[in-house]
Design an enzyme around this catalytic site. Structure first.
Site, PDB file in Angstrom:
ATOM      1  N   LEU A  33       0.816  -1.213   0.000  1.00  0.00           N
ATOM      2  CA  LEU A  33       0.000   0.000   0.000  1.00  0.00           C
ATOM      3  C   LEU A  33       0.854   1.269   0.000  1.00  0.00           C
ATOM      4  O   LEU A  33       1.935   1.304   0.571  1.00  0.00           O
ATOM      5  CB  LEU A  33      -0.929  -0.013   1.222  1.00  0.00           C
ATOM      6  N   ALA A  35       0.456   5.923  -0.902  1.00  0.00           N
ATOM      7  CA  ALA A  35      -0.420   7.093  -0.713  1.00  0.00           C
ATOM      8  C   ALA A  35      -1.685   7.018  -1.572  1.00  0.00           C
ATOM      9  O   ALA A  35      -2.730   7.552  -1.187  1.00  0.00           O
ATOM     10  CB  ALA A  35       0.359   8.366  -1.034  1.00  0.00           C
ATOM     11  N   HIS A  37      -3.442   4.259  -2.265  1.00  0.00           N
ATOM     12  CA  HIS A  37      -4.409   3.448  -1.507  1.00  0.00           C
ATOM     13  C   HIS A  37      -4.936   4.231  -0.305  1.00  0.00           C
ATOM     14  O   HIS A  37      -6.119   4.159   0.024  1.00  0.00           O
ATOM     15  CB  HIS A  37      -3.746   2.158  -0.991  1.00  0.00           C
ATOM     16  N   GLN A  61      -5.079 -13.036 -11.748  1.00  0.00           N
ATOM     17  CA  GLN A  61      -5.027 -11.904 -12.669  1.00  0.00           C
ATOM     18  C   GLN A  61      -3.624 -11.667 -13.235  1.00  0.00           C
ATOM     19  O   GLN A  61      -3.401 -10.720 -13.971  1.00  0.00           O
ATOM     20  CB  GLN A  61      -5.579 -10.636 -12.019  1.00  0.00           C
ATOM     21  N   SER A 186       2.272   0.441  -6.668  1.00  0.00           N
ATOM     22  CA  SER A 186       3.044  -0.490  -5.839  1.00  0.00           C
ATOM     23  C   SER A 186       4.324  -0.893  -6.571  1.00  0.00           C
ATOM     24  O   SER A 186       5.343  -1.202  -5.965  1.00  0.00           O
ATOM     25  CB  SER A 186       2.214  -1.730  -5.537  1.00  0.00           C
TER      26      SER A 186
HETATM   27  O1  PAF Z   1      -6.229  -2.838  -8.591  1.00  0.00           O
HETATM   28  C1  PAF Z   1      -5.845  -3.809  -7.899  1.00  0.00           C
HETATM   29  O2  PAF Z   1      -5.008  -3.682  -7.004  1.00  0.00           O
HETATM   30  C2  PAF Z   1      -6.408  -5.189  -8.188  1.00  0.00           C
HETATM   31  O3  PAF Z   1      -6.611  -5.381  -9.543  1.00  0.00           O
HETATM   32  C3  PAF Z   1      -7.690  -5.492  -7.397  1.00  0.00           C
HETATM   33  C4  PAF Z   1      -8.837  -4.569  -7.810  1.00  0.00           C
HETATM   34  C5  PAF Z   1      -7.421  -5.335  -5.914  1.00  0.00           C
HETATM   35  C6  PAF Z   1      -8.137  -6.927  -7.661  1.00  0.00           C
HETATM   36  O4  PAF Z   1      -7.166  -7.844  -7.277  1.00  0.00           O
END
Ligand code: PAF
Length: 282
Positions: A33, A35, A37, A61, A186
């Site tokens: 995480l 700034a 987030h 993903q 990140s």
């Molecule tokens: O944007 C992200 O960090 C990811 O794609 C999410 C939305 C948390 C899904 O894993």
């Protein structure tokens, strides 16, 4: 802030909050995480009685295994940041908790999910829809917060929400930038200081290109951005698409839409690190 790792504990916490009539905001994250987030969480805390932040590095993903392995994992620091910004609940499940069986569902929302990131990262948005739909079903939030840095992701998630009939509001939040203009991500922590300075050229080129709208065609603005970034040693554009901000279909003229956005992905440095950004033209 409470940290739970199982769906049963998550549901128990949420049931207690709901029984008191509390509204729930969800901020889905993959951890590491920053700034950007923090700004999503602060917005959710301001707009909801209970903010749940999920921290889950979703394997489905990632179409590139090396990308998944390289992804920063910083759970302790993440929880400290969430405490600071006032989140009440963190949900940090294991892969087995979220995927007790392989997820065989497939989502398809062309052209929104098949262009740009969808074309270069096959399966990426399918994995995003798999995990986000699970989180929406588990948390049943009133509102869910996503950073506009992932501009295409928000458009795909909106299609999924319409498709599956989730009764929640998607709240898009502005990109948070470093002082140099580089979009917070990140992945920035994987860049050296020199690469970080180089990466600032991405937003500078995008921002400067806005001045050309009106006097230059869409194709000329496209080429200006690509040529300027590619001229910087250490940067290589993977794609630059100037699209309708709603459909994500390419536009050929500035008159074609009242909502036009340029979306870019650039490889930076020797590893290399894949960085995305966008600029609103209209
Ligand atoms: O944007 C992200 O960090 C990811 O794609 C999410 C939305 C948390 C899904 O894993």
């Amino acid at each position: 802030m409470k940290v739970v790792t199982t769906i049963a504990d998550l549901r128990a916490e949420l049931a207690a909050a709901r029984s008191e009539g509390k509204t729930v905001g969800l901020v889905p994250t993959m951890g590491a995480l920053h700034a950007g987030h923090a700004s999503l969480v602060e917005r959710s805390v301001a707009e909801n009685d209970l903010t749940v932040v999920s921290i889950f590095l979703n394997p489905t993903q990632f179409n590139d295994q090396t990308d998944l392995e390289k992804y920063p994992r910083t759970l302790e620091a993440d929880c400290a940041l969430l405490e600071q910004v006032g989140a009440q609940l963190a949900f940090a499940p294991s892969v087995a908790e979220m995927y007790p069986k392989p997820d065989t569902r497939s989502f398809s929302y062309p052209p929104t999910d098949s262009v740009m990131e969808g074309a270069f990262r096959p399966g990426h948005f399918n994995g995003v829809c798999q995990i986000v739909s699970k989180l929406f079903a588990m948390v049943e939030p009133d509102r869910a917060y996503f950073g506009e840095k992932d501009f295409q992701q928000i458009a795909v998630i909106r299609r999924m929400v319409d498709d599956l009939g989730f009764g929640l509001t998607i709240v898009p939040c502005p990109v948070i930038r470093e002082e140099s203009g580089l979009a917070r991500s990140s992945r920035n922590t994987l860049l050296t200081d020199a690469e970080r300075a180089t990466a600032a050229n991405i937003y500078q080129a995008l921002a400067d290109s806005r001045a050309l709208v009106g006097s230059h065609s869409v194709a000329e603005v496209h080429d200006y951005v690509v040529n300027r970034i590619n001229a910087v040693p250490g940067l290589e554009v993977q794609y630059y698409s100037i699209v309708d901000g709603r459909t994500l279909a390419d536009v050929a003229t500035w008159q074609e839409s009242d909502d036009i956005v340029g979306c870019i992905t650039v490889y930076c440095g020797s590893q290399p690190i894949r960085l995305i950004d966008h600029i609103r033209y209209k």
